[in-house]
Write a protein that holds these residues in place. Structure first.
Motif: not given
Length: 572
Positions: A543-572
């Protein structure tokens, strides 16, 4: 491969062919060549092959050809004779034979000059002189304003030959009484053989030399000693038997005097029937027989070389079969798919995942489907892709950055008065059995068990129907009711515009039973949700920076598809 021009034998190249109007002021010498275009079939611009130089043949031009000649034991045969008629008093013309063209010939050229110009063509076979030229125009001049007849007799090329094709576009007349024109036609059709090694020897295809039978050697093309290299001269003795011991090596019938030729049994050839023919199949690459029609029968399908001692084809890389007639599946699809012909693949055709079989190649006369039983390819199993199924597929999903999109929604309507009905419900060719008394939860489970569906949500269209609701009808939770009950089916994955769910094998459902799409899916269903790269060696998305695996509907999930925006990507 387009035919560069099969030069005519039939109607000739007369004024009827050349002149586009009555006065013949508009002349088209290209009309003297019959060109078979090859543009419509799919492989016209995709298949490439070798057009061999003179003296070579084979799919890779590695096979040497041998001299051909007349069999001197067959008598009373004729040379091919053609007649040119030239009307002009200035300018030049050219003559072409088997796609090679002479130097320009002046209208005042002598018989000797015209003879030498034609004899210089390398497309003519044999030793010099290759042709004899004569005319009776009264002066030693190729063309005269009233017309000069030029007779060309072929001395070294035998059989029914293509025409010399004239080009008189640079001819002219000063008198104005005649139209400048040069024509050609056949006056004697050649009947002599043009046999490999004159049918008294076999060809060494490595050296391009004839290996003559005993007492036979190279000729002049007319039964005398010469330099043609064709085995057409008997150096000693007379012929009184067919070649071979026993005659024709027991693989043919001796025709007896005066030719003593062997009529070989099927699968055999050569002067003594010693050569074993190789299997034939549809040619992969050859000149078209007519417009947009090619792939006629050829030894080793023109994609292999023949071992004439064994009768076996040695196929080019990527081709297989006794006649090299199959384009094989490389690495046997790595055991991750099926190797299928075009005809078999057509039966497995799908549209948007829905089976949609078609028939391909059932008509043997359809030149556009010649490849139905020859071209093979890999139909990959689920989760594999690539021309040989060696790549692992990555998950697909919705792009989380595209907004205002919808899931696909369908609605089931089922009316059954006595609860005895049943049917099969399916998606993309896979079906599950359900009964009229099943609930929405049971239908959801049945659909989610299909391998063609990842996840759907099934609910009652009437929000008042839920367990424990007051005045709940006895059949309220069934998917089929005595009065219409509507069931909503929402696709959570796959997303996008999917084919409609189908129903089959309905039994005892005595009312309406339908599926209707109430909302088309507008979400993407793309590799790694368009927000990552696929690692085909593992089948995992990077996945590109800022994206993560989704549930298929835009939320974090286990599909490993980069279909969710990662809310923790830019936390220090």
């Amino acid at each position: 491969m387009q035919d560069p021009g099969s030069l005519r034998k039939e109607s000739g190249c007369t004024s009827v062919d050349i002149c586009n109007d009555v006065e013949c002021t508009d002349r088209d010498y290209e009309a003297c060549s019959a060109v078979n275009l090859y543009e419509t079939p799919w492989e016209a611009d995709h298949f490439f092959g070798c057009l061999c130089d003179e003296g070579y043949t084979g799919y890779d031009c590695s096979v040497r050809t041998c001299a051909r000649g007349d069999d001197p034991l067959t008598g009373s045969q004729l040379n091919d004779v053609q007649l040119l008629e030239c009307h002009a008093d200035f300018g030049t013309f050219t003559l072409s034979f088997r796609r090679e063209t002479t130097v320009p010939i002046s209208v005042d050229a002598s018989v000797t000059y015209v003879t030498n110009a034609i004899n210089a063509l390398t497309s003519l076979e044999g030793q010099q002189p290759k042709v004899a030229v004569s005319w009776t125009g009264g002066v030693d001049r190729a063309c005269i304003s009233t017309g000069n007849n030029i007779q060309v007799t072929f001395l070294q090329d035998f059989g029914d030959l293509p025409l010399l094709i004239p080009d008189g576009t640079k001819l002219g007349q000063t008198s104005g009484a005649e139209t400048p024109l040069i024509t050609a036609q056949k006056v004697v059709t050649g009947t002599k053989e043009s046999d490999i090694c004159s049918n008294h020897g076999t060809c060494d295809e490595k050296k391009g030399l004839c290996q003559c039978l005993d007492d036979w050697m190279t000729s002049d093309g007319h039964g005398n000693a010469g330099t043609r290299g064709d085995c057409g001269y008997r150096s000693t003795g007379t012929t009184s038997t067919c070649p071979g011991e026993p005659a024709c090596l027991g693989h043919g019938t001796c025709l007896g005097p005066p030719t003593y030729r062997c009529l070989c049994e099927a699968g055999r050839s050569g002067p003594d029937c010693s050569l074993i023919n190789c299997p034939i199949g549809k040619s992969w690459f050859s000149f078209p027989a007519s417009v947009n029609v090619a792939h006629s029968e050829a030894e080793c399908s023109d994609m292999g070389t023949c071992n004439r001692n064994t009768g076996q084809c040695k196929c080019a890389a990527g081709f297989e079969g006794a006649a090299c007639q199959y384009l094989s599946c490389l690495q046997d699809c790595h055991a991750n798919g099926e190797c299928l012909s075009m005809a078999m693949l057509a039966e497995k055709k799908s549209v948007n995942g829905d089976p949609s079989p078609v028939t391909y190649g059932s008509d043997p006369n359809n030149a556009l489907t010649w490849d139905n039983d020859q071209v093979f390819g890999c139909l990959c199993a689920d989760n594999f892709e690539g021309y040989n199924c060696n790549l692992k597929s990555c998950p697909k999903g919705d792009d989380p950055n595209t907004q205002h999109q919808h899931n696909e929604k369908m609605q089931l309507s089922c009316i059954d008065s006595d609860d005895s009905g049943s049917f099969h419900i399916g998606f993309r060719g896979e079906y599950a059995a359900v009964s009229a008394t099943d609930t929405a939860a049971q239908l959801e489970s049945a659909l989610n068990d299909l391998s063609t569906i990842e996840r759907v949500s099934v609910s009652y269209a009437d929000p008042a129907i839920f367990v424990g609701a007051p005045s709940l009808a006895p059949d309220a939770l069934q998917i089929c009711r005595q009065s219409e009950g509507l069931i909503n089916i929402e696709f959570m994955s796959p997303t996008g515009n999917v084919p409609e769910i189908s129903i089959m094998n309905s039994m005892n459902v005595d009312g309406a039973l339908t599926i209707t799409t109430i909302q088309d899916g507008t979400k993407e269903y793309i590799t790694c949700s368009g927000r990552g790269l696929c690692d085909h060696s593992s089948g995992l998305c990077v996945c590109a920076a800022g994206y993560a695996s989704s549930d298929g509907q835009g939320k974090i999930g286990s599909r490993r598809d980069c279909g969710a925006i990662n809310p923790y990507a830019y936390e220090s």
